[in-house]
Design an enzyme around this catalytic site. Structure first.
Site, PDB file in Angstrom:
ATOM      1  N   ALA A 106       0.843  -1.210   0.000  1.00  0.00           N
ATOM      2  CA  ALA A 106       0.000   0.000   0.000  1.00  0.00           C
ATOM      3  C   ALA A 106       0.871   1.252   0.000  1.00  0.00           C
ATOM      4  CB  ALA A 106      -0.920  -0.003   1.208  1.00  0.00           C
ATOM      5  N   GLY A 111      -2.736   2.988  -5.422  1.00  0.00           N
ATOM      6  CA  GLY A 111      -4.194   3.108  -5.317  1.00  0.00           C
ATOM      7  C   GLY A 111      -4.864   1.884  -4.731  1.00  0.00           C
ATOM      8  N   SER A 113      -6.533   1.628  -1.981  1.00  0.00           N
ATOM      9  CA  SER A 113      -7.869   1.915  -1.428  1.00  0.00           C
ATOM     10  C   SER A 113      -8.924   1.902  -2.535  1.00  0.00           C
ATOM     11  CB  SER A 113      -7.900   3.288  -0.755  1.00  0.00           C
ATOM     12  OG  SER A 113      -6.906   3.383   0.211  1.00  0.00           O
ATOM     13  N   ALA A 114      -8.596   2.528  -3.665  1.00  0.00           N
ATOM     14  CA  ALA A 114      -9.550   2.546  -4.782  1.00  0.00           C
ATOM     15  C   ALA A 114      -9.760   1.134  -5.309  1.00  0.00           C
ATOM     16  CB  ALA A 114      -9.035   3.451  -5.904  1.00  0.00           C
ATOM     17  N   ALA A 115      -8.667   0.377  -5.439  1.00  0.00           N
ATOM     18  CA  ALA A 115      -8.781  -0.965  -6.021  1.00  0.00           C
ATOM     19  C   ALA A 115      -9.566  -1.899  -5.100  1.00  0.00           C
ATOM     20  CB  ALA A 115      -7.395  -1.531  -6.336  1.00  0.00           C
ATOM     21  N   ASP A 156      -8.564   7.242  -9.745  1.00  0.00           N
ATOM     22  CA  ASP A 156      -8.102   5.898  -9.370  1.00  0.00           C
ATOM     23  C   ASP A 156      -9.249   4.889  -9.422  1.00  0.00           C
ATOM     24  OD1 ASP A 156      -9.261   7.327  -7.293  1.00  0.00           O
ATOM     25  OD2 ASP A 156      -7.673   6.935  -5.836  1.00  0.00           O
TER      26      ASP A 156
HETATM   27  O1  PMV Z   1      -1.477   9.993  -4.591  1.00  0.00           O
HETATM   28  P1  PMV Z   1      -2.228   9.336  -5.661  1.00  0.00           P
HETATM   29  O2  PMV Z   1      -1.402   8.440  -6.496  1.00  0.00           O
HETATM   30  O3  PMV Z   1      -3.456   8.694  -5.179  1.00  0.00           O
HETATM   31  O4  PMV Z   1      -2.673  10.500  -6.674  1.00  0.00           O
HETATM   32  C1  PMV Z   1      -3.362  11.652  -6.273  1.00  0.00           C
HETATM   33  C2  PMV Z   1      -3.716  12.473  -7.468  1.00  0.00           C
HETATM   34  C3  PMV Z   1      -4.346  13.810  -7.155  1.00  0.00           C
HETATM   35  O5  PMV Z   1      -4.640  14.440  -8.386  1.00  0.00           O
HETATM   36  C4  PMV Z   1      -3.385  14.689  -6.403  1.00  0.00           C
HETATM   37  C5  PMV Z   1      -5.616  13.653  -6.338  1.00  0.00           C
HETATM   38  C6  PMV Z   1      -6.815  13.116  -7.100  1.00  0.00           C
HETATM   39  O6  PMV Z   1      -7.709  12.570  -6.444  1.00  0.00           O
HETATM   40  O7  PMV Z   1      -6.882  13.246  -8.315  1.00  0.00           O
END
Ligand code: PMV
Length: 324
Positions: A106, A111, A113-115, A156
């Protein structure tokens, strides 16, 4: 017969457009071939029982009637809130046993959490024999992200559902598949530093409120870069893709979301002959990406490791959510 459904969804890497996407500008995200799996079945006990061994969670239990109430431990937040939202939207056939499993740490910012949210939502839909569309799945998962962390564009979630490489606008306003040029040789380096996305998003929001004009100009330029990539991504000049990565990185640096570790790895990768390099995601740590000539891949990856990064072997444009 006990019915259990296992669904899996891919992690992601942001290629272009991070942060600006939170303000309505487009981004480009790709799904990676590292997946999160959620296995779910009814338990007849009127409560959820969740095990997520990779984050040290064993048999967390909560009554269905109390979902979303009281304190929810961090590793189970997305899962519990998703089940609550699923119950409110579609109804729930009973208590659930849920087990999750992950191909990746993690910490990488892929991502997870999204997955996990997407794989569980899809598993629940199948368990309840629902014919949910991708868009319906997106809505319930995106709501879950906003309920849990208050901020986020949902890029994500889109990558985990649709897979491939996507041109994306916040809230799922636009989710358009792109085909990445097969000749692109992209390496991924992990800084060793775990970044906290909501903190960085709030940091940028603070800047935006204090300095709207300058920060808006940065977002507009990032949006223009994303549109140039979208136009040229499947046909094009791959060196130009690298140049656009560098331009995007300069703007992210101006936003203050790069870090000492990221800057060092990016600089070293470019000095070793890469055509382009940038951070990926919220910044402050996590991963960077670099693009170069295929024949220079080893040299570039040695440079990443030499600058303190860990090269992660990932395939891009992976398949979206599916039943295992
Ligand atoms: O930190 P990551 O990989 O989850 O990316 C965040 C990307 C942002 O644009 C900063 C936030 C978003 O939700 O789009």
């Amino acid at each position: 017969m006990e019915v259990r459904i296992t669904a899996s969804a891919p992690g992601k890497l942001m290629l272009f457009g991070e942060h600006a996407v939170v303000y309505g500008y487009p981004c480009i995200v790709t799904a990676v071939d590292k997946r999160m799996r959620a296995s779910v079945g009814f338990n007849g006990k009127g409560k959820i029982a969740v095990s997520a061994p990779e984050v040290g969670l064993n048999e967390y239990q909560k009554k269905i009637s109390s979902l979303g109430k009281d304190r929810i431990p961090k590793p189970v937040r997305f899962i519990e809130v998703l089940v609550k939202n699923f119950k409110n939207n579609f109804g729930l056939g009973g208590g659930l046993d849920i087990v999750t499993e992950c191909d990746f740490s993690a910490d990488y910012g892929f991502g997870s959490s999204a997955a996990v949210t997407v794989s569980l939502a899809y598993g629940l839909a199948k368990l309840h024999r629902l014919k949910t569309t991708k868009k319906e799945l997106f809505e319930i998962c995106y709501k879950t992200v906003i309920d849990v962390q208050g901020v986020g564009s949902g890029f994500d979630i889109a990558a985990a559902i649709y897979g491939g490489t996507l041109y994306y606008i916040k809230g799922g306003k636009k989710i358009e598949p792109l085909s990445l040029d097969k000749r692109l040789s992209i390496s991924v380096g992990y800084t060793g530093v775990k970044a906290d996305t909501p903190t960085l998003v709030r940091q940028v929001a603070e800047q935006y409120h204090h300095n709207k004009k300058e920060v808006s100009e940065i977002f507009i330029k990032i949006g223009e870069i994303v549109d140039k990539v979208r136009e040229g991504v499947s046909v094009g000049d791959i060196r130009k893709f690298g140049k656009l990565m560098n331009e995007n990185q300069i703007l992210l640096h101006k936003l203050g979301v790069s870090s000492r570790e990221l800057d060092k790895i990016i600089k070293t990768a470019l000095e070793s002959g890469a055509w382009g390099a940038k951070l990926s995601g919220a910044g402050g740590g996590d991963c960077m990406l670099t693009l170069g000539d295929k024949k220079d891949k080893d040299k570039i990856e040695e440079a990443i490791e030499g600058a303190g990064g860990k090269v992660l072997e990932v395939g891009l444009g992976a398949e979206g959510v599916r039943i295992e």
